[in-house]
Scaffold this motif. Structure first.
Motif, PDB file in Angstrom:
ATOM      1  N   GLU A  30      -1.769  -5.641   3.087  1.00 39.74           N
ATOM      2  CA  GLU A  30      -1.028  -5.195   1.913  1.00 39.74           C
ATOM      3  C   GLU A  30      -0.524  -6.365   1.094  1.00 39.74           C
ATOM      4  O   GLU A  30      -0.515  -6.338  -0.143  1.00 39.74           O
ATOM      5  CB  GLU A  30       0.139  -4.308   2.358  1.00 39.74           C
ATOM      6  N   ALA A  31      -0.129  -7.441   1.766  1.00 40.58           N
ATOM      7  CA  ALA A  31       0.473  -8.580   1.065  1.00 40.58           C
ATOM      8  C   ALA A  31      -0.545  -9.403   0.283  1.00 40.58           C
ATOM      9  O   ALA A  31      -0.201  -9.994  -0.752  1.00 40.58           O
ATOM     10  CB  ALA A  31       1.190  -9.478   2.077  1.00 40.58           C
ATOM     11  N   HIS A  32      -1.800  -9.452   0.752  1.00 37.00           N
ATOM     12  CA  HIS A  32      -2.722 -10.442   0.197  1.00 37.00           C
ATOM     13  C   HIS A  32      -4.046  -9.880  -0.309  1.00 37.00           C
ATOM     14  O   HIS A  32      -4.881 -10.651  -0.779  1.00 37.00           O
ATOM     15  CB  HIS A  32      -3.009 -11.518   1.250  1.00 37.00           C
ATOM     16  N   THR A  33      -4.258  -8.570  -0.237  1.00 38.86           N
ATOM     17  CA  THR A  33      -5.545  -7.995  -0.637  1.00 38.86           C
ATOM     18  C   THR A  33      -5.342  -6.953  -1.731  1.00 38.86           C
ATOM     19  O   THR A  33      -4.455  -6.106  -1.623  1.00 38.86           O
ATOM     20  CB  THR A  33      -6.246  -7.333   0.564  1.00 38.86           C
ATOM     21  N   LEU A  34      -6.165  -7.026  -2.764  1.00 43.28           N
ATOM     22  CA  LEU A  34      -6.153  -6.014  -3.822  1.00 43.28           C
ATOM     23  C   LEU A  34      -7.181  -4.946  -3.454  1.00 43.28           C
ATOM     24  O   LEU A  34      -8.369  -5.231  -3.328  1.00 43.28           O
ATOM     25  CB  LEU A  34      -6.494  -6.643  -5.173  1.00 43.28           C
TER      26      LEU A  34
END
Length: 454
Positions: free
Chosen positions: A14-18
């Motif tokens: 969730e923090a680093h992937t679109l």
């Protein structure tokens, strides 16, 4: 529920992937499934949960998720020649062999193959080929592309313009010159009292009227999936391709078969165009080409288009288009191995499983909130409805298909929501026992969700 442990896999995702094509409310409520390994037709996540993937990944992992033959083909080729291109008159031996094999498998007596990294890029490349050809042959106005409403052809700016989906409006697409005609879904779009044959005739008449209105000499091609995949697994109405192909021939418009999903056995034959008994002018391929083990797409040109594009290229000494990884030797080696598996038994397994697959769909379609089952080979869909008699869909804000898919995940089954439909496209390695597990878990999910919303 999302995993709230610090540094958990879904928190990191969730923090680093679109996310692409992902229902974000589902992610917020449930978290991300992070997959760690495969076991035949199953995937296993980082929490140790095991799921039967009835989506074949994304239509493509037809040989399962840990196939030793494909892994060895990749390993052997990486050890021999780990990468190369197909520019400047140089290419790998694997590329040559795969081109020979694809033309041999095609419905064409001869032709040429151009490699890309995806089905989207293959459709994009095809359009550039047609635009190049139009200019070279003194018809620069011949640039329009006709596809169908609900059809899916990719996500590049060009292939998204070909795609007849309303969500592309957020990108300001389609671009000018991309025309969408009627969807051949008789159950949904047939008029009251209209037979299926009359429906097919009406769509053919609509196509010809569109061609005449736009100007036949402005149209570069008509592109169609034999069975619409991301449109919700929509087989054409009876006689559809036999009705439209003479119209296209009469106006000198190529018919392109987008076989990204249907190709390499999904419909029961090697190509969807074989299943529906038509010979196109070119084929777009991807997905099962490498069984999902390498990103690859291909444009397979029939003899006429191949000759014309070759002549146009000779006039300017090159075809000025390509990708760094086009014809990658490892991808080609995997593709040859994948085709070997399909020819060596997986294609036959699709045909053997089809009756049980169709029977399972038909049984679940007896539910009062399933309006229709449809499919061909090992691709099928169940359409959810609030009222079966009137075909009235559920209200969009109920997110019925998403809820069904989420309930399936809870039961250890991966399936795909598309509009109001649940789509199934299991791997070719499945057995009847896998199908029984798939339909049993889906039935439990349907009962659960329909009890909540119906």
């Amino acid at each position: 529920m999302p995993n709230d442990r610090p540094n958990s896999w879904d928190r990191r995702a969730e923090a680093h992937t679109l996310y692409g094509f992902t229902d974000l409310p589902t992610i917020a409520a449930r978290g991300t499934v992070v997959v760690e390994r495969g076991e035949g037709p199953y995937i296993v996540d980082t929490e140790g949960r095991r799921y039967l993937d009835a989506n074949s990944g994304l239509w493509n992992m037809v040989a399962g998720f840990d196939n030793p033959v494909l892994a060895k083909a990749a390993s052997d080729q990486y050890a021999k020649l780990g990468g190369y291109h197909a520019f400047f008159g140089r290419m790998s031996d694997q590329t040559v062999m795969l081109s020979e094999k694809l033309v041999e498998l095609s419905p064409f007596d001869r032709g040429r193959v151009f490699y890309t990294n995806s089905g989207s890029e293959a459709n994009d490349t095809l359009v550039k080929m047609l635009w190049f050809l139009a200019g070279a042959e003194g018809q620069p106005q011949r640039r329009k592309i006709i596809t169908r409403t609900g059809g899916y052809h990719g996500v590049t700016a060009v292939s998204a313009s070909m795609t007849g989906k309303p969500y592309n409006s957020v990108f300001g697409l389609p671009m000018p010159g991309f025309i969408h005609v009627g969807c051949p879904h008789y159950w949904r779009f047939g008029q009251e009292g209209e037979t299926e044959a009359q429906f097919t005739t009406r769509l053919a008449q609509e196509l010809e009227a569109t061609i005449l209105a736009e100007g036949p000499d402005t149209i570069a091609a008509f592109v169609a999936e034999p069975v619409m995949g991301a449109g919700g697994v929509i087989p054409p109405s009876a006689g559809y391709f036999q009705a439209i192909q003479p119209i296209l021939k009469r106006h000198g418009i190529p018919l392109i078969s987008d076989e990204v999903i249907c190709g390499f056995g999904r419909t029961g034959a090697m190509w969807g165009c074989e299943t529906y008994d038509f010979v196109p002018d070119a084929i777009i391929a991807s997905k099962a080409l490498t069984a999902g083990y390498f990103p690859m797409g291909a444009v397979i040109l029939g003899p006429e288009l191949s000759d014309r594009i070759h002549t146009a290229s000779e006039a300017i000494e090159e075809f000025p288009h390509g990708f760094t990884a086009s014809g990658h030797p490892v991808g080609c080696a995997i593709a040859l191995a994948s085709i070997g598996l399909i020819e060596g038994g997986l294609g036959e397994n699709v045909r053997a499983l089809t009756p049980a697959f169709e029977a399972g769909l038909a049984r679940l379609a007896e539910h009062p909130n399933i309006g229709e089952w449809r499919g061909k080979g090992l691709m099928g869909a169940l359409e959810a409805v609030q009222d079966k008699a009137t075909k009235t869909p559920f209200a969009g804000n109920l997110s019925v298909s998403e809820r069904i898919a989420n309930a399936c995940t809870d039961h250890g089954l991966i399936c795909r929501p598309l509009g109001q439909s649940i789509v199934l496209c299991p791997p070719f390695i499945c057995t009847e026992a896998h199908l029984e597990e798939m339909f049993g878990k889906l039935e439990d999910a349907l009962k659960q969700v329909f009890a909540e919303v119906a």
